[in-house]
Design a protein around this motif. Sequence first.
Motif, PDB file in Angstrom:
ATOM      1  N   GLU A  37       0.707  -0.908   0.189  1.00 52.00           N
ATOM      2  CA  GLU A  37       0.275   0.170  -0.366  1.00 52.00           C
ATOM      3  C   GLU A  37       1.046   1.340   0.436  1.00 52.00           C
ATOM      4  N   VAL A  38       0.597   2.347  -0.497  1.00 51.42           N
ATOM      5  CA  VAL A  38       0.969   3.452  -0.682  1.00 51.42           C
ATOM      6  C   VAL A  38       0.333   5.279  -0.183  1.00 51.42           C
ATOM      7  N   HIS A  39       1.312   5.677   1.163  1.00 50.65           N
ATOM      8  CA  HIS A  39       0.586   6.964   1.958  1.00 50.65           C
ATOM      9  C   HIS A  39       1.298   7.288   1.479  1.00 50.65           C
ATOM     10  N   VAL A  40       0.761   9.487   1.817  1.00 48.34           N
ATOM     11  CA  VAL A  40       1.450   9.817   2.235  1.00 48.34           C
ATOM     12  C   VAL A  40       1.061  10.451   3.621  1.00 48.34           C
ATOM     13  N   VAL A  41       1.952  10.131   4.497  1.00 43.88           N
ATOM     14  CA  VAL A  41       2.139  10.244   5.929  1.00 43.88           C
ATOM     15  C   VAL A  41       3.318  10.937   6.562  1.00 43.88           C
ATOM     16  N   SER A  42       2.858  12.485   6.933  1.00 45.28           N
ATOM     17  CA  SER A  42       4.029  13.368   6.984  1.00 45.28           C
ATOM     18  C   SER A  42       4.732  13.211   8.734  1.00 45.28           C
ATOM     19  N   ALA A  43       5.569  13.439   9.285  1.00 43.38           N
ATOM     20  CA  ALA A  43       5.870  13.460  10.881  1.00 43.38           C
ATOM     21  C   ALA A  43       5.650  14.369  11.259  1.00 43.38           C
ATOM     22  N   HIS A  44       5.677  16.113  10.268  1.00 42.90           N
ATOM     23  CA  HIS A  44       5.296  17.348  10.208  1.00 42.90           C
ATOM     24  C   HIS A  44       3.990  18.138  10.588  1.00 42.90           C
ATOM     25  N   ARG A  45       3.655  17.489   9.266  1.00 46.48           N
ATOM     26  CA  ARG A  45       2.251  18.089   8.911  1.00 46.48           C
ATOM     27  C   ARG A  45       0.908  17.503   9.183  1.00 46.48           C
ATOM     28  N   THR A  46       1.628  16.342   9.470  1.00 42.03           N
ATOM     29  CA  THR A  46       0.240  15.523  10.009  1.00 42.03           C
ATOM     30  C   THR A  46       0.882  14.166  11.060  1.00 42.03           C
ATOM     31  N   PRO A  47       1.318  14.902  12.249  1.00 39.02           N
ATOM     32  CA  PRO A  47       1.889  13.571  13.178  1.00 39.02           C
ATOM     33  C   PRO A  47       0.835  12.959  13.484  1.00 39.02           C
ATOM     34  N   ASP A  48      -0.379  13.653  13.998  1.00 42.10           N
ATOM     35  CA  ASP A  48      -1.494  12.368  14.697  1.00 42.10           C
ATOM     36  C   ASP A  48      -1.470  10.538  13.737  1.00 42.10           C
ATOM     37  N   ASP A  49      -1.694  11.755  12.436  1.00 33.59           N
ATOM     38  CA  ASP A  49      -2.024  10.469  10.920  1.00 33.59           C
ATOM     39  C   ASP A  49      -1.094   9.132  10.887  1.00 33.59           C
ATOM     40  N   MET A  50       0.408  10.155  11.330  1.00 26.46           N
ATOM     41  CA  MET A  50       1.553   9.456  11.206  1.00 26.46           C
ATOM     42  C   MET A  50       1.783   8.769  12.615  1.00 26.46           C
ATOM     43  N   ALA A  51       1.298   9.391  13.828  1.00 26.41           N
ATOM     44  CA  ALA A  51       1.161   7.961  15.136  1.00 26.41           C
ATOM     45  C   ALA A  51      -0.060   6.832  14.732  1.00 26.41           C
ATOM     46  N   LYS A  52      -0.982   7.135  13.998  1.00 26.94           N
ATOM     47  CA  LYS A  52      -1.489   5.994  13.634  1.00 26.94           C
ATOM     48  C   LYS A  52      -1.346   5.415  12.676  1.00 26.94           C
ATOM     49  N   TYR A  53      -0.623   5.711  11.895  1.00 29.64           N
ATOM     50  CA  TYR A  53       0.042   4.334  10.941  1.00 29.64           C
ATOM     51  C   TYR A  53       0.482   3.669  11.397  1.00 29.64           C
ATOM     52  N   ALA A  54       1.681   4.223  12.093  1.00 28.41           N
ATOM     53  CA  ALA A  54       2.876   3.862  12.652  1.00 28.41           C
ATOM     54  C   ALA A  54       2.077   2.441  13.740  1.00 28.41           C
ATOM     55  N   LYS A  55       0.793   3.172  14.565  1.00 31.34           N
ATOM     56  CA  LYS A  55       0.972   2.509  15.859  1.00 31.34           C
ATOM     57  C   LYS A  55      -0.236   0.765  15.238  1.00 31.34           C
ATOM     58  N   SER A  56      -0.974   1.452  14.503  1.00 32.83           N
ATOM     59  CA  SER A  56      -1.839   0.216  13.332  1.00 32.83           C
ATOM     60  C   SER A  56      -0.600  -1.079  12.853  1.00 32.83           C
ATOM     61  N   ALA A  57       0.047  -0.651  12.277  1.00 36.07           N
ATOM     62  CA  ALA A  57       0.623  -1.212  10.434  1.00 36.07           C
ATOM     63  C   ALA A  57       0.806  -2.504  11.459  1.00 36.07           C
ATOM     64  N   TYR A  58       1.061  -3.511  12.225  1.00 35.42           N
ATOM     65  CA  TYR A  58       0.956  -4.353  12.756  1.00 35.42           C
ATOM     66  C   TYR A  58       0.370  -5.406  12.697  1.00 35.42           C
ATOM     67  N   LYS A  59      -0.626  -4.948  13.519  1.00 37.35           N
ATOM     68  CA  LYS A  59      -1.996  -5.433  13.130  1.00 37.35           C
ATOM     69  C   LYS A  59      -2.990  -5.298  12.721  1.00 37.35           C
ATOM     70  N   LYS A  60      -2.365  -4.834  11.311  1.00 38.81           N
ATOM     71  CA  LYS A  60      -3.486  -4.990   9.866  1.00 38.81           C
ATOM     72  C   LYS A  60      -2.633  -6.006   8.969  1.00 38.81           C
TER      73      LYS A  60
END
Length: 172
Positions: A37-60
């Motif tokens: 899968e491909v996504h734009v996720v920014s550490a600076h512009r969308t930090p909440d989305d980034m954290a959500k992505y990282a935290k859910s990656a393994y489980k999904k």
Amino acid sequence: MKSQNKSIVGIIMGSDSDWPTLKTATDICKQFSVPHEVHVVSAHRTPDDMAKYAKSAYKKGLKVIIAGAGGAAHLPGMIASQTPLPVIGVPIRTETLSGMDSLLSIVQMPGGVPVATVAIGAGKNAGLLAVEILAISNAKLMDKLIEYKRLLIAESRKKDISLNKEIKLSLK
Ligand code: RP5
């Protein structure tokens, strides 16, 4: 973008301007039929989305994450800090510092939080490294990799032969 099966490689980038570099990683995934899968996720512009992505990656179901970023490139490290999955960092070449800024931001991780950093702009190698990680527990994928390496050898030997032919001709 999602391929048909459940994605096992997550390919993320700080901005769509990173896409030409990360596209080469997706090309490798396609070549080896690895769902991704491909996504734009920014550490600076969308930090909440980034954290959500990282935290859910393994489980999904993701098994490897490829993260590309440029400049103050915090994305790969911040992702690595929040997932047990292997993270491959891709430093994006920048206009101002030719990607040295990206490289050093990504590669200089503190002990305990590794990011496997490839060369500046090396999305292709990031894709291959992801495939190699997956192939350890996937015999079919390993066979494909072995074949890929065989082709690399054959191509390189062909180059040796044709270069030496050229040199001989130029000496006549
Ligand atoms: C980083 O800032 C991105 O990874 C990108 O390489 C860089 C510039 O982003 P844009 O200004 O092109 O959106 O976060």
